[in-house]
Design an enzyme around this catalytic site. Sequence first.
Site, mmCIF file in Angstrom:
data_model
loop_
_atom_site.group_PDB
_atom_site.id
_atom_site.type_symbol
_atom_site.label_atom_id
_atom_site.label_comp_id
_atom_site.label_asym_id
_atom_site.label_seq_id
_atom_site.Cartn_x
_atom_site.Cartn_y
_atom_site.Cartn_z
ATOM 1 N N GLU B 60 59.401 5.731 10.317
ATOM 2 C CA GLU B 60 59.755 6.464 11.528
ATOM 3 C C GLU B 60 60.802 7.538 11.269
ATOM 4 O O GLU B 60 60.700 8.658 11.766
ATOM 5 C CB GLU B 60 60.260 5.503 12.623
ATOM 6 C CG GLU B 60 59.163 4.718 13.331
ATOM 7 C CD GLU B 60 58.705 3.495 12.570
ATOM 8 O OE1 GLU B 60 59.328 3.170 11.521
ATOM 9 O OE2 GLU B 60 57.742 2.849 12.994
ATOM 10 N N HIS B 129 60.611 -6.104 20.773
ATOM 11 C CA HIS B 129 59.529 -5.222 21.220
ATOM 12 C C HIS B 129 59.578 -4.958 22.730
ATOM 13 O O HIS B 129 58.579 -4.544 23.302
ATOM 14 C CB HIS B 129 58.165 -5.829 20.890
ATOM 15 C CG HIS B 129 57.760 -5.678 19.462
ATOM 16 N ND1 HIS B 129 58.367 -6.357 18.437
ATOM 17 C CD2 HIS B 129 56.805 -4.917 18.886
ATOM 18 C CE1 HIS B 129 57.789 -6.024 17.297
ATOM 19 N NE2 HIS B 129 56.840 -5.153 17.539
#
Lengths: 330, 327
Positions: B60, B129
Amino acid sequence: MQTPFGKETYLYWYELMLLLRRFEEKAGQLYGMQKIRGFCHLYIGQEAVAAGLMTAINDNDNIITAYRDHGLAIAKGIPAKECMAELYGKATGCTKGKGGSMHFFSKEKRFFGGHGIVGGQIGLGAGIAFAEQYQDTSNVTFCFFGDGAARQGMLHETFNMAVLWQLPVVFICENNHYAMGTSVERTSKVLDIYRLADAYDMPGDSVDGMSCEEVHKAIDRAARRAREKGGPTFLEIKTYRYKGHSMSDPAKYRTKEEVEEYKEQDPINHVLKTITDNQWATEAEIEAINEKIRQEVEESVKFAEESPWPDVSEVYKDIYVDQNYPYIVD
Amino acid sequence: MRTIAFRQALREAMEEEMRRDPNVFLMGEEVAQYNGAYKVSQGMLDEFGAKRIIDTPIAELGFAAIGVGAASNGLRPIVEFMTWNFAVLALDQILNHAAKMLSMSGGQFSCPIVFRGPNGSAGQLGAQHSQAFENWYANIPGIKVVSVSNPYDAKGLLKSAIRDADPVVFMESEVMYGDMGEVPEEEYLIPIGKADIKRAGTDVTIVSYNKMMKVALGAAEELAKDGISAEVIDLRTIRPLDWQTIVESVKKTNRLVIVEEQWPMASISSEISYRVQKEAFDYLDAPIRRITSADTNMHYAPTLVAAYLPDVPRTVSLVKEVMYMKK
């Protein structure tokens, strides 16, 4: 002394390196006088990297580097007076007094900054190269960082993608042996930083950064590879900064002998010796160059001194391109 | 009007903008060959090819940086994060580079980039998450933050985000990608920075955004059964915040409840509450109240997920409190 480089090249190297040296000496002096504030990282000792680079690249090529950015910015063509004004924080500076020492930029000269987060610009450099590849140009991006940045995850993520996508970028680690005060030996078992390229199947090379000739040759090879769609190269250029990491660093982590050893290989003295050995310039001609540089630096200081501060209305400018952005003001 | 899924609305926005501007491209994990982790980019590789629909490694920080660098050199990247939870690894690039490129360079280098992906919780996904990040990004000068609740807004705002000259953080939701909604065939754009009154009312104002709009609208429906008329405002853009629309509504209803998925400390409701007390102090008939996610980490068990998130019954109950209809 035999050399594949001619008179013009050596005189260019001499003049450029002398400008970088004298500019930084003056910046250090002005920092002591508190004319220049903030963090200030001098390039003294590393000039051969900028000089060898400049004779090996094209005007349209891109440069991005870290916060020790004065040398490369001036070399790429940002006028010394705009750089000095930026160090003062004046409105006439190369980023209008908004960047300071660590954030020199010039869109016109394709100088993509001066960046202050160690390693952050490694990925940006690959992205700048990505845009060149996407637009199908032949421009190469030269992405500089220090030995400290070689320990960041960013280097590894970027190397992987740059090779995978064959981006036209040359990664250049200016290894000046100390990440601030921590030596290369104290941060990794891998002392040959260029070998990190091996893990990504990228060509890598070690270069003598005190030699303009060696820097030029290595960068020329890497630039050709990138321009001919051969993908990225990683060069570890071994150089040395004579001063501390920043103005506040007395550099007690290294010996005087070590510093002297590098000063004996000083690239400016070396280039000057080649010029005089080959009788490419008379003593008077050298003195004329020295005087020209002295004047250029003095004029940069005068320009900075006489320039206005940015208007306070600039606080709310250049944050968004959108001119109508509704800032929260109370 | 035709009805399409949320994911298709997002896809159409990207496809239309990519046809319009060759400098727009999409990069991220699984966006190309896999057709998107949530099938948002399904079929785009076939139309635009591997040059413009780019699968990245799981890196990322690195691919966000390549996007930012490309944006600074003339392209208009759309960087997809599989979830904003993973984008935390790229925060340095968003905060320190994309948001500051224009100002550090004295206005020379802009950074027209869109970072997009699902945000917030999506069932029993556990602590790592399930986080909502609107307030994190809303704190950053130099970027704009959009967080959408339905297909129509998603398409119109994503198109505006892609055309925007500044970096835009665009937040969706895993649990809304299948939601159906009316989206016209013809092209339209929705301007960034404008809230939308999704339901008009007179007794109380409920402000929300992203999937918590379902809670806000569900509560309004329940309240109507008790004769309470709630005005529901969908912020749609978080930064810049369209506080004028909220203040105008509060001047009419005199009561404000905010429903959001943020953690409470320094959340969007905190900022709204400050603004409303400053701009409409004399209009308030009750304290401003809010329902946020619990000030804890998300756990796994369904009972704990339910207890953590805002819901309709608690929103209804809170509205009745500000209406002084219960103790």
